[in-house]
Design a protein around this motif. Structure first.
Motif, PDB file in Angstrom:
ATOM      1  N   THR A   5       0.860  -1.308  -0.157  1.00 37.19           N
ATOM      2  CA  THR A   5      -0.048  -0.151  -0.170  1.00 37.19           C
ATOM      3  C   THR A   5       0.790   1.320  -0.014  1.00 37.19           C
ATOM      4  OG1 THR A   5      -0.040  -0.160   2.313  1.00 37.19           O
ATOM      5  CG2 THR A   5      -1.847  -1.084   1.234  1.00 37.19           C
ATOM      6  N   GLU A   6       0.504   2.321  -0.657  1.00 34.52           N
ATOM      7  CA  GLU A   6       1.148   3.589  -0.619  1.00 34.52           C
ATOM      8  C   GLU A   6       0.855   4.502   0.640  1.00 34.52           C
ATOM      9  OE1 GLU A   6       1.203   3.219  -5.531  1.00 34.52           O
ATOM     10  OE2 GLU A   6       0.182   4.962  -4.593  1.00 34.52           O
ATOM     11  N   THR A   7      -0.210   4.335   0.892  1.00 34.30           N
ATOM     12  CA  THR A   7      -0.844   5.551   1.892  1.00 34.30           C
ATOM     13  C   THR A   7      -0.449   5.042   3.494  1.00 34.30           C
ATOM     14  OG1 THR A   7      -2.999   4.430   2.008  1.00 34.30           O
ATOM     15  CG2 THR A   7      -2.500   6.205   0.146  1.00 34.30           C
ATOM     16  N   ARG A   8      -0.128   3.932   3.820  1.00 38.20           N
ATOM     17  CA  ARG A   8       0.031   3.528   5.028  1.00 38.20           C
ATOM     18  C   ARG A   8       1.151   2.453   5.187  1.00 38.20           C
ATOM     19  NH1 ARG A   8      -4.707   0.578   7.705  1.00 38.20           N
ATOM     20  NH2 ARG A   8      -3.003  -0.074   8.880  1.00 38.20           N
ATOM     21  N   GLU A   9       1.489   1.926   6.275  1.00 33.75           N
ATOM     22  CA  GLU A   9       2.419   0.800   6.569  1.00 33.75           C
ATOM     23  C   GLU A   9       1.555  -0.286   5.928  1.00 33.75           C
ATOM     24  OE1 GLU A   9       3.448   0.672  10.392  1.00 33.75           O
ATOM     25  OE2 GLU A   9       4.699   2.696  10.449  1.00 33.75           O
ATOM     26  N   LYS A  10       2.527  -1.157   5.881  1.00 37.35           N
ATOM     27  CA  LYS A  10       1.920  -2.627   5.508  1.00 37.35           C
ATOM     28  C   LYS A  10       0.827  -3.182   6.135  1.00 37.35           C
ATOM     29  CE  LYS A  10       6.412  -3.785   3.246  1.00 37.35           C
ATOM     30  NZ  LYS A  10       7.436  -4.631   3.226  1.00 37.35           N
ATOM     31  N   LEU A  11      -0.453  -3.771   5.744  1.00 38.05           N
ATOM     32  CA  LEU A  11      -1.306  -4.112   6.569  1.00 38.05           C
ATOM     33  C   LEU A  11      -1.456  -5.616   6.920  1.00 38.05           C
ATOM     34  CD1 LEU A  11      -4.196  -3.426   7.794  1.00 38.05           C
ATOM     35  CD2 LEU A  11      -5.309  -4.298   5.479  1.00 38.05           C
ATOM     36  N   ILE A  12      -1.075  -6.407   5.780  1.00 38.40           N
ATOM     37  CA  ILE A  12      -1.059  -7.794   6.083  1.00 38.40           C
ATOM     38  C   ILE A  12       0.286  -8.383   5.586  1.00 38.40           C
ATOM     39  CG2 ILE A  12      -2.418 -10.043   5.724  1.00 38.40           C
ATOM     40  CD1 ILE A  12      -4.703  -8.318   4.575  1.00 38.40           C
ATOM     41  N   SER A  13       1.000  -9.407   6.525  1.00 42.01           N
ATOM     42  CA  SER A  13       2.174  -9.946   6.074  1.00 42.01           C
ATOM     43  C   SER A  13       1.524 -11.584   6.078  1.00 42.01           C
ATOM     44  CB  SER A  13       3.012  -9.826   6.983  1.00 42.01           C
ATOM     45  OG  SER A  13       3.580  -8.661   6.827  1.00 42.01           O
ATOM     46  N   ASP A  37       0.126  -7.690   1.664  1.00 42.58           N
ATOM     47  CA  ASP A  37       1.150  -6.464   1.193  1.00 42.58           C
ATOM     48  C   ASP A  37       2.598  -7.057   1.401  1.00 42.58           C
ATOM     49  OD1 ASP A  37      -0.859  -4.275   1.095  1.00 42.58           O
ATOM     50  OD2 ASP A  37      -1.108  -5.085   3.276  1.00 42.58           O
ATOM     51  N   GLU A  38       2.749  -8.368   1.884  1.00 37.60           N
ATOM     52  CA  GLU A  38       4.023  -8.942   1.955  1.00 37.60           C
ATOM     53  C   GLU A  38       3.979 -10.450   2.451  1.00 37.60           C
ATOM     54  OE1 GLU A  38       7.666  -7.509   5.029  1.00 37.60           O
ATOM     55  OE2 GLU A  38       6.100  -8.280   6.057  1.00 37.60           O
ATOM     56  N   ILE A  39       4.760 -11.033   1.545  1.00 36.64           N
ATOM     57  CA  ILE A  39       4.730 -12.476   1.680  1.00 36.64           C
ATOM     58  C   ILE A  39       6.209 -12.935   2.298  1.00 36.64           C
ATOM     59  CG2 ILE A  39       5.011 -14.712   0.439  1.00 36.64           C
ATOM     60  CD1 ILE A  39       3.019 -13.600  -1.730  1.00 36.64           C
ATOM     61  N   ALA A  58       7.963 -13.964  -3.305  1.00 43.25           N
ATOM     62  CA  ALA A  58       7.888 -13.621  -1.797  1.00 43.25           C
ATOM     63  C   ALA A  58       8.739 -12.431  -1.769  1.00 43.25           C
ATOM     64  CB  ALA A  58       8.809 -14.788  -0.990  1.00 43.25           C
ATOM     65  N   ASP A  59       8.574 -11.455  -0.777  1.00 43.33           N
ATOM     66  CA  ASP A  59       9.336 -10.493  -0.270  1.00 43.33           C
ATOM     67  C   ASP A  59      10.607 -10.661   0.492  1.00 43.33           C
ATOM     68  OD1 ASP A  59       7.528  -7.957  -1.235  1.00 43.33           O
ATOM     69  OD2 ASP A  59       6.170  -9.467  -0.180  1.00 43.33           O
ATOM     70  N   ILE A  60      10.406 -11.810   1.270  1.00 46.43           N
ATOM     71  CA  ILE A  60      11.419 -12.136   2.216  1.00 46.43           C
ATOM     72  C   ILE A  60      11.635 -13.846   2.123  1.00 46.43           C
ATOM     73  CG2 ILE A  60      12.298 -12.339   4.662  1.00 46.43           C
ATOM     74  CD1 ILE A  60      10.688  -9.679   5.036  1.00 46.43           C
ATOM     75  N   ILE A  61      12.650 -14.130   1.913  1.00 45.37           N
ATOM     76  CA  ILE A  61      13.117 -15.703   2.120  1.00 45.37           C
ATOM     77  C   ILE A  61      14.007 -15.932   2.944  1.00 45.37           C
ATOM     78  CG2 ILE A  61      13.625 -17.869   0.875  1.00 45.37           C
ATOM     79  CD1 ILE A  61      12.539 -16.513  -1.596  1.00 45.37           C
ATOM     80  N   SER A  82       6.602  -7.516   8.657  1.00 45.33           N
ATOM     81  CA  SER A  82       6.610  -6.138   9.029  1.00 45.33           C
ATOM     82  C   SER A  82       5.137  -5.503   8.980  1.00 45.33           C
ATOM     83  CB  SER A  82       7.399  -5.117   8.202  1.00 45.33           C
ATOM     84  OG  SER A  82       6.835  -5.517   6.999  1.00 45.33           O
ATOM     85  N   GLY A  83       4.103  -6.242   8.562  1.00 45.78           N
ATOM     86  CA  GLY A  83       2.817  -5.930   8.579  1.00 45.78           C
ATOM     87  C   GLY A  83       2.250  -5.772  10.028  1.00 45.78           C
ATOM     88  N   GLU A  84       1.073  -5.055   9.607  1.00 44.33           N
ATOM     89  CA  GLU A  84       0.045  -4.873  11.124  1.00 44.33           C
ATOM     90  C   GLU A  84      -0.363  -6.255  11.519  1.00 44.33           C
ATOM     91  OE1 GLU A  84      -3.764  -2.205  12.504  1.00 44.33           O
ATOM     92  OE2 GLU A  84      -2.896  -1.602  10.716  1.00 44.33           O
TER      93      GLU A  84
END
Length: 684
Positions: A5-13, A37-39, A58-61, A82-84
């Motif tokens: 998301t561009e307007t807030r921190e990552k919502l869902i990891s 927002d993040e895998i 994936a964003d992080i492995i 890092s998501g909420e």
């Protein structure tokens, strides 16, 4: 890469732990990429292409050496997020993307949830059949989404839990429900391929050595025994789980009782199941699934009037609430189907038809109701009229699994031309090509069947559907046997034996014993092994015997006959052979075997009923009456009454007719045909 998301921190990891998941991972990650927002993926030692697939999405492995502790691996993935909100997903799952609005509503809820909500329960469909989807799924709510807080971490080496940590920290759980994920991991063929059962049992037995009174681990060990068909062992573990149950409100308790009841029913211990059900319907009065099993148990005990009252209660209740784990349809389409069976047993044919129609109106893909409706039509109507009804009622069906099921059932009724007509609805379907080969087989067109099987096995089946591949190989062995090409049959069987998906398969073991006996000329003894279920072994022997008998392959039948006769674990052989001969229309052989069963005290009510039917065919009407009366003395079945009433009427023995009709009406007051007969008899 996953969207952010561009307007807030990552919502869902989305957090996944994986190992050797190349067959399923891409499907999972594709479904997630436009929702989260993040895998985050933690690999615990893959030796296939799992990591290469993960890199595409994936964003992080990260890597975590497997130490036999699922909670530790799961927590390692959460540490990287890092998501909420943390969204726990397994590689053998996928988001149900056709529920787009529901997914968007869930995302909106996460954005606005009150601060005291720590965890979210979402609906998951556990798929149980490799050839079908949601119709046979188990619906369960699990806490898979929770706030990303350092104090929220899993515990438990297997079937790890997070709920306790959330509640201990003063937060609450919100049951969102819906249908968010499909889980394919407990389809039996996939379980066996990945050796999940052995892995899980090793961990569970290790944990139970530390804490033998852990009810949750006992329950989960019972589940593993369930999956390999060891129902007696599963029942032992479930009973221990009940014994050590902290209270009836813990999350798994409800399903623990369901599993215990289902396994008792599976082992035909209906009275034991009924005893438990009488208690649990009081403990869980809002759960219609228990009433569904209650009614089914009463049906098994032939207590149809009581069963009707109970299934009506299940229908009135509807599906269980979304927070309760349940089999889909127990308060809707399954319940209507069971009511149809009860109505049919009670002779109320008009209502039975309505019930089957209602079941299919709710769930058109419910194959048991499809089978029951077709069988009902062929039982109640002249063959030509039944044919027309089947065409009319199923003309718009366009799903290959349903069409294949209809074709197979019609084939069993020897409606081969109509069955082939259905297979042509989707000409390119592998499923339907396989059904066509099967129908050619039953038509004794073995060369045609062999040719088609060669085409689809070599070119397509193995690549596209391993389950259909193994089914095709099994059929190919039988076809080549019928063509007397034993070498080819053995080659197909070698391919069948190589399939990893066929571990612990009684069907293929019996086929192997037969093939070895045929090729060597020496009987290969069928042995009972720990990994085999005795009832399944016996069932497969009788099925193979029926196959060769129906094809007039008497030499092959004789081999299976000898395999059955030489086995000590099969009881009441004369009675079972007699019933097999009767079903295959070898009436003289049937009568001979069944009369021998009567002498050996192996006979039951159905034995006497069949003997009565055979006597009627031979115009031995007094003997037929005697056998029907004996069947009725054993069990007050509707069809036994009807057979005796019809015979008395044909012999114009009206006083006896009135007496037995009066008794039948007292037993089955709703039976339309009895009411109609009674009206006629009163005029005599």
């Amino acid at each position: 890469m996953a969207q952010t998301t561009e307007t807030r921190e990552k919502l869902i990891s989305a957090c996944l732990i994986v190992k050797n998941e190349e067959d399923v991972l891409e499907r999972c990650l594709k479904s997630l990429r436009n929702f989260v927002d993040e895998i985050v993926i933690v690999d615990t030692g893959s030796e296939d292409n799992t990591v290469e697939i993960a890199k595409k999405y994936a964003d992080i492995i990260d890597y975590f050496p497997w130490n036999g502790d699922f909670a530790a691996a799961r927590n390692a993935s959460i540490d990287k997020a890092s998501g909420e909100w943390i969204f726990i997903v397994d590689a053998d799952e996928e988001l149900i993307l056709d529920n787009y609005n529901e997914l968007q509503n869930l995302k909106q809820f996460l954005k606005t949830a009150s601060i005291d909500v720590g965890g979210i329960g979402i609906g998951i469909l556990n798929i149980s059949n490799i050839t079908f989807l949601d119709v046979n799924s188990i619906y369960v709510n699990q806490i898979r989404i929770f706030r990303n807080k350092p104090e929220y971490r899993y515990r438990g080496a297997i079937h790890e839990q997070i709920v306790g940590k959330i509640l201990e920290n003063g937060n609450k759980i919100h049951i969102y429900g819906g249908k968010i994920l499909r889980h394919y991991g407990y389809i039996s063929e996939i379980v066996q391929k990945k050796d999940k059962i052995n892995r899980n049992m090793v961990i569970l037995e290790r944990e139970l050595k530390k804490d033998p009174k852990n009810s949750f681990n006992r329950y989960n060990l019972g589940l593993e025994y369930d999956r390999i068909g060891k129902f007696d062992k599963a029942i032992e573990e479930y009973k221990l789980a009940v014994k050590y149950l902290p209270n009836y409100n813990v999350g798994y308790a409800n399903n623990l009782f369901k599993r215990l009841v289902r396994d008792l029913i599976e082992l035909k211990r209906n009275k034991d199941a009924l005893k438990i059900l009488l208690d649990v319907v009081k403990i869980y009065p809002e759960d219609s699934e228990f009433y569904y099993y209650y009614a089914g148990t009463l049906v098994n005990l032939k207590k149809y009037e009581n069963a009707l009252k109970i299934i009506d209660k299940a229908i009135a209740m509807g599906e269980p609430p979304p927070y309760i784990m349940h089999l889909r349809g127990v308060g809707s389409f399954r319940a209507w189907h069971l009511k149809g069976r009860i109505k049919e047993a009670l002779g109320d044919y008009k209502d039975a038809l309505t019930c089957y129609e209602e079941a299919l109106k709710i769930e058109p893909f419910f194959l048991e109701a499809v089978d029951s409706l077709i069988f009902f039509l062929y039982n109640q109507l002249p063959r030509e009229k039944a044919r027309e009804e089947v065409k009319k009622r199923f003309s718009n069906v366009d799903h290959e699994v349903v069409i294949g099921n209809i074709a197979a059932f019609l084939g069993a009724l020897k409606e081969y031309d109509l069955a082939l007509e259905f297979t042509e609805k989707i000409p390119d379907s592998l499923e339907l090509k396989l059904k066509k080969a099967e129908i050619f087989f039953w038509q004794k067109k073995f060369n045609k069947s062999s040719e088609l099987l060669r085409e689809i096995i070599v070119e397509e089946l193995k690549k596209k559907n391993p389950f259909l591949y193994s089914t095709g190989l099994y059929l190919a062995v039988l076809v080549e046997v019928c063509l007397n090409d034993i070498d080819n049959a053995k080659n197909y069987y070698k391919l069948l034996a190589k399939e990893e998906l066929l571990s612990f398969n009684e069907k293929n073991y019996i086929l192997g014993c037969f093939l070895e006996s045929l090729s060597s000329g020496k009987l290969k003894q069928v042995e009972y092994k720990d990994e085999f279920d005795r009832e399944k072994l016996e069932k497969e022997l009788w099925q193979l015997a029926a196959t060769f008998l129906s094809l007039d392959k008497f030499d092959e039948f004789e081999i299976v006959y000898n395999l059955i006769e030489s086995n000590h674990f099969i009881n009441n052989k004369k009675d079972k052979f007699g019933k097999l001969f009767y079903r295959q229309e070898f009436y003289d052989l049937a009568a001979e075997a069944l009369l021998e069963a009567v002498k050996k005290h192996e006979a039951d009510d159905e034995t006497y009923y069949i003997l009565g039917k055979i006597c009627e065919m031979k115009n031995l009407k007094e003997e037929a009456i005697s056998f029907y009366q004996k069947a009725l003395s054993e069990k007050r079945e509707f069809k036994y009454y009807l057979a005796l009433i019809t015979l008395y009427n044909s012999l114009q023995r009206y006083e006896e007719l009135k007496e037995i009709l009066s008794e039948a009406i007292r037993k089955y007051p709703e039976a339309e045909i009895l009411k109609a007969l009674n009206a006629v008899v009163k005029k005599l």
